[in-house]
Scaffold this motif. Structure first.
Motif, mmCIF file in Angstrom:
data_model
loop_
_atom_site.group_PDB
_atom_site.id
_atom_site.type_symbol
_atom_site.label_atom_id
_atom_site.label_comp_id
_atom_site.label_asym_id
_atom_site.label_seq_id
_atom_site.Cartn_x
_atom_site.Cartn_y
_atom_site.Cartn_z
ATOM 1 N N PHE A 19 43.336 40.721 -17.409
ATOM 2 C CA PHE A 19 44.409 39.791 -17.019
ATOM 3 C C PHE A 19 45.431 40.434 -16.082
ATOM 4 N N LEU A 20 45.312 41.752 -15.863
ATOM 5 C CA LEU A 20 46.274 42.463 -15.018
ATOM 6 C C LEU A 20 45.761 42.686 -13.596
ATOM 7 N N LYS A 21 44.550 42.213 -13.282
ATOM 8 C CA LYS A 21 43.914 42.623 -12.032
ATOM 9 C C LYS A 21 44.657 42.136 -10.789
ATOM 10 N N ASP A 22 45.416 41.023 -10.872
ATOM 11 C CA ASP A 22 46.135 40.509 -9.703
ATOM 12 C C ASP A 22 47.608 40.908 -9.681
ATOM 13 N N THR A 23 47.996 41.832 -10.575
ATOM 14 C CA THR A 23 49.416 42.202 -10.664
ATOM 15 C C THR A 23 49.780 43.345 -9.735
ATOM 16 N N GLY A 24 48.809 44.033 -9.187
ATOM 17 C CA GLY A 24 49.080 45.194 -8.353
ATOM 18 C C GLY A 24 49.245 46.483 -9.134
ATOM 19 N N ILE A 25 49.081 46.417 -10.448
ATOM 20 C CA ILE A 25 49.224 47.626 -11.267
ATOM 21 C C ILE A 25 48.105 48.607 -10.929
ATOM 22 N N LYS A 26 48.431 49.883 -10.870
ATOM 23 C CA LYS A 26 47.435 50.890 -10.525
ATOM 24 C C LYS A 26 46.513 51.132 -11.711
ATOM 25 N N MET A 27 45.207 51.049 -11.439
ATOM 26 C CA MET A 27 44.224 51.255 -12.501
ATOM 27 C C MET A 27 43.124 52.194 -12.026
ATOM 28 N N ASP A 28 42.457 52.799 -12.984
ATOM 29 C CA ASP A 28 41.339 53.695 -12.727
ATOM 30 C C ASP A 28 40.179 53.234 -13.589
#
Length: 860
Positions: free
Chosen positions: A251-260
């Motif tokens: 659910f966070l994929k369109d928030t711009g949060i940095k992920m690995d």
């Protein structure tokens, strides 16, 4: 200041509770998708196994209790689906009514955890397929095991959780196979040789392991009946999929949060790339404390530490989270496994100049009653002597070894820092020189060149080729090796050239090192100590036929493999046939197995098991795996309930009961259900369909015989000159006396042959049922069983009597005596009284939990 926490298991509840303790004025709201919070996720396998008895024990805090203890507002059944980091609010769906809710925040903590990976293969939604992540998973699995009387399970995934589930299913009497698509179990956790050692131990404990095996489908129509792999099929009543987890971050994929790779990237203060948004627990990637590189460590321990650190950061404290070491520990059947730091492969990848040692040490004073050994792999940097990692296996407190190493690594310790570490010592707890200190000594000796050695991994790769093997055990142990008595060596050894390649092998490694030290002084230049010695390695001498040790002969006997005494290393493997009846397909599999793994010959035992003849020792485990794929198993030895023997029942002209049905129920309930229960001696059960006694029920520990009890209606008796009932009575009990039929009930064996023989209906069956005999045996000392007075009229009654007899034997029998001896000692009337009451069943759990008869009396 309002802090919104999403997620209510480890990291979320820890952060919320600590935040309120740090700042009582803080407004903290916790929302979670589940109806539970703060549950013991790591305890779920032990609920399945029954060690944790009730559902309530798994719940650390209820939402109401947590609110009362902490002051945090808890809202369950809320699934977050949108985050607006700029406007600082979260949208969530109320799962109870479907309504959307909005939660604003000043600070947001993402502790959304992770969910099991479900492979995209056919059949994954069939009943009988489970994951293990939530209390509901554990509740459902345990209920399914009990309701379906599960006897075979496949665990897909050989990580910590998968192996814990395997152990706990085995505790419940389930036959377990573990598959993993990787070439080893516990990949990235243990180095290959350590994983291979654990695999070998698990297989010896009765858990089958198939590595390099990928799941292709779950088989079955209305419920799971097995799996299809790229290596074949495995029949199973239960499938547990434990191949890993993925963070709940979609659910966070369109928030711009940095992920690995799906995990949230955080800094040392648990900050994400979004303003005022923090994260902790299984959904975040932190760093490795040694290398500084990113590492995902989904552990309940690190989740709690991260949550606590985060709460302190939010209240203005200068706190940082330093990262993880990958510390972990797992309990397996008869063995514990611990690890921390880098594996050898990871250390090399990180650029270290790696040196390792495999040290086998006592885990406590060798004379203390439950002493055992640790096999410790220690990893360090050759130049700096910096401790990089440790892997420990053993029956004892591997967690203590692991924790000392984790503490040392966290303090940037070198091997020299361990040399004189003042650790606790008393015989019940440790050795005078602590095992971890001993391992450090040995690794220092290796780095300095005082000890020249070969690792188990090198030995397995064939590095010992061309070496002369020298046996340094207290007594000769290794077939074909040159034996050297260490205590007599005072100079050069006859037959050993000073420049030839010599591999020194003892039981654990110490004596080999001592001899190497001595030989160096006498001019020997090419001696090598085998690390782990015979304890860890399967040592063989080139060109010499392998000799199976007495300990191994005893161990494989417990798996159903009895040594063919005409050979040194061949065994006859007993394949269990349930009650003497197998399918045509099973018969084909057994025949193929005999050709592939044995001599090609098959025999039947008197207990209706099939023996595959002359199986070489090295073929035992491959044979067991081959049979397991067809749902077949080996066994039938030891101080346990033995496979049931049955006659043909109603297929015989005299048969009175369906012996196949009853005997198969007994097989599942007692041979399988009591498969791990140690008894004073073997316990044999036979089921006969009539008093002809073809399978000698009254010469077994417990015998069941079909009965048809007749009654005589004298009013219908015509006093015929030639009585058909009298003529047909095979034992001459029915007789005409004074013009009427007389049937001696005390002598009648209830064979049912008289039923319907009187043309006037004077004789009919009054009752059908079962007679039970207890305390019979044949062999060196023959004893006929005592018959219980009662005729049992239902299968359930009979099954209860069987269970009570087993429980009585376990509770009141003396190790080494047969059931007949127990009955003679405490008295038949006493035994009968107990069997006809339910007290033994009421004491069942206490009885089965008792540590009794650990060394039984059965010899075959």
């Amino acid at each position: 200041m309002r802090t919104l926490v999403i997620g209510g298991v480890a990291a979320g509840t820890k952060a919320a509770a600590k935040l309120k303790r740090e700042d009582r004025s803080a407004e903290v709201i916790l929302i979670t998708k589940s109806s539970d919070i703060s549950y013991a996720g790591c305890g779920l396998p032990y609920y399945v196994g029954g060690l944790i008895e009730t559902e309530e024990e798994l719940i650390v805090n209820t939402p109401k209790k947590f609110e009362g203890l902490t002051g945090v507002r808890v809202l369950t059944g809320r699934e977050a689906f949108h985050l607006d980091a700029e406007a600082k609010y979260v949208q969530a769906r109320n799962l109870a009514n479907g309504e959307e809710e909005v939660y604003s925040y000043d600070n947001l903590i993402l502790a959304v955890g992770a969910s099991p990976i479900v492979p995209d293969v056919p059949g994954m939604r069939l009943p009988g397929v489970f994951q293990m992540r939530t209390p509901q998973d554990a509740y459902a699995m345990r209920a399914y095991v009990e309701e379906h009387r599960v006897k075979r399970a496949v665990v897909v995934g050989g990580g910590f959780i998968g192996l814990e589930i395997a152990e706990n299913l085995q505790v419940r009497g389930v036959s377990v196979t573990v598959i993993d698509m990787m070439p080893q179990i516990m990949p990235n956790v243990l180095d290959p040789e350590m994983a291979a050692y654990v695999k070998k131990h698990l297989q010896k404990s009765g858990i089958r392991i198939q590595t390099g095996t990928a799941l292709k489908a779950v088989l079955g129509e209305n419920e799971a009946t097995g799996i299809q792999t790229d290596q074949g099929t495995i029949q199973s009543d239960l499938i547990v999929v434990s191949i890993g987890i993925r963070p709940n971050t979609a659910f966070l994929k369109d928030t711009g949060i940095k992920m690995d790779r799906g995990t949230i990237v955080v800094d040392e203060q648990m900050r994400t790339s979004l303003p005022d948004v923090y994260a902790a627990g299984d959904c975040v990637v932190v760093k490795n404390r040694i290398t500084g590189m990113s590492q995902w460590s989904a552990m309940g321990s690190s989740a709690n530490y991260e949550g606590r650190t985060l709460a302190q950061v939010l209240t203005g404290k200068d706190k940082t989270y330093p990262g993880v070491l990958g510390t972990g520990v797992v309990k397996l059947p008869g063995m514990n496994v611990g690890r921390t730091g880098l594996t050898e492969a990871q250390a090399r990848e990180a650029g270290y100049d790696v040196e390792t040692v495999l040290a086998v040490t006592d885990d406590k004073a060798h004379y203390y009653p439950d002493s055992d050994s640790f096999a410790t792999k220690m990893i360090a940097d050759r130049g700096t002597h910096k401790l990089l990692g440790i892997q420990v296996v053993g029956a004892g407190a591997v967690d203590k070894m692991t924790d000392i190493a984790a503490t040392s690594i966290a303090m940037d310790a070198r091997l020299e820092d361990l040399e004189n570490l003042d650790l606790a010592y008393a015989p019940p707890f440790s050795t005078a020189i602590h095992p971890i200190v001993q391992a450090a000594y040995i690794l220092q000796n290796k780095i300095s060149g005082e000890m020249v050695s070969m690792t188990p991994a090198e030995y397995a790769r064939g590095k010992a080729k061309g070496y002369k093997v020298v046996d340094v055990c207290p007594n000769p142990q290794i077939a074909g090796a040159v034996y050297v008595d260490l205590s007599t060596v005072n100079g050069a050894i006859e037959g050993l050239a000073k420049d030839e390649k010599i591999l020194l092998v003892c039981l654990k490694g110490k004596r080999s090192y001592f001899l190497q030290n001595r030989l160096k002084a006498y001019g020997y230049t090419n001696t090598v100590v085998l690390e782990g010695a015979q304890y860890f390695n399967d040592v063989k001498v080139e060109g010499v036929k392998f000799q199976v040790s007495p300990e191994e002969i005893t161990r494989v006997k417990a798996l159903g493999f009895l040594q063919d005494k005409r050979t040194s290393n061949c065994f006859n493997g007993r394949v269990i046939t349930r009650n003497g009846k197998i399918t045509a397909e099973e018969s084909r599999v057994i025949a193929e197995a005999a050709e592939k793994f044995g001599s090609g010959e098959i025999t039947m035992t008197s207990r209706l098991t099939i023996e595959i003849q002359k199986v070489p020792y090295e073929n035992i485990e491959p044979l067991r795996e081959f049979l397991a794929n067809a749902g077949l198993e080996t066994g039938g030895t030891g101080s346990k309930v033995r496979p049931v023997v049955s006659c043909k029942g109603t297929t015989c002209q005299y048969g009175l009961i369906d012996t196949f049905h009853l005997s198969e129920m007994i097989h599942e309930r007692f041979y399988h259900g009591y498969g791990q229960v140690k008894l004073p001696h073997k316990f044999k059960i036979a089921v006969g369909g009539c008093p002809n006694n073809c399978v000698k029920p009254d010469l077994n520990d417990l015998g069941i015989i079909g009965q048809r009890v007749p009654s005589v209606d004298l009013e219908k008796c015509r006093g015929c000159k030639i009585c058909q009932v009298e003529n047909n009575c095979p034992i001459g009990v029915a007789k005409m006396e004074d013009g009427k039929l007389h049937l001696d009930s005390g002598q009648c064996n209830h064979c049912g042959r008289c039923d319907g023989k009187c043309p006037f209906g004077a004789v009919a069956t009054e009752m059908e049922g079962y007679k039970v005999y207890i305390g019979g045996r044949w062999g060196k000392k023959v004893a006929h069983g005592h018959a219980l007075d009662k005729i049992f009229t239902s299968e359930e009654e009979v099954l209860d009597i069987v269970e009570k007899a087993i429980l009585l034997f376990r509770e009141q029998g003396i190790t080494g005596e047969r059931f007949a001896d127990t009955i003679d000692r405490i008295g038949f009337e006493n035994v009968k009284k107990q069997l006809l009451s339910d007290e033994l069943l009421r004491r069942k759990q206490e009885n089965l939990a008792a540590q009794k008869h650990l060394k039984g009396g059965a010899t075959c």
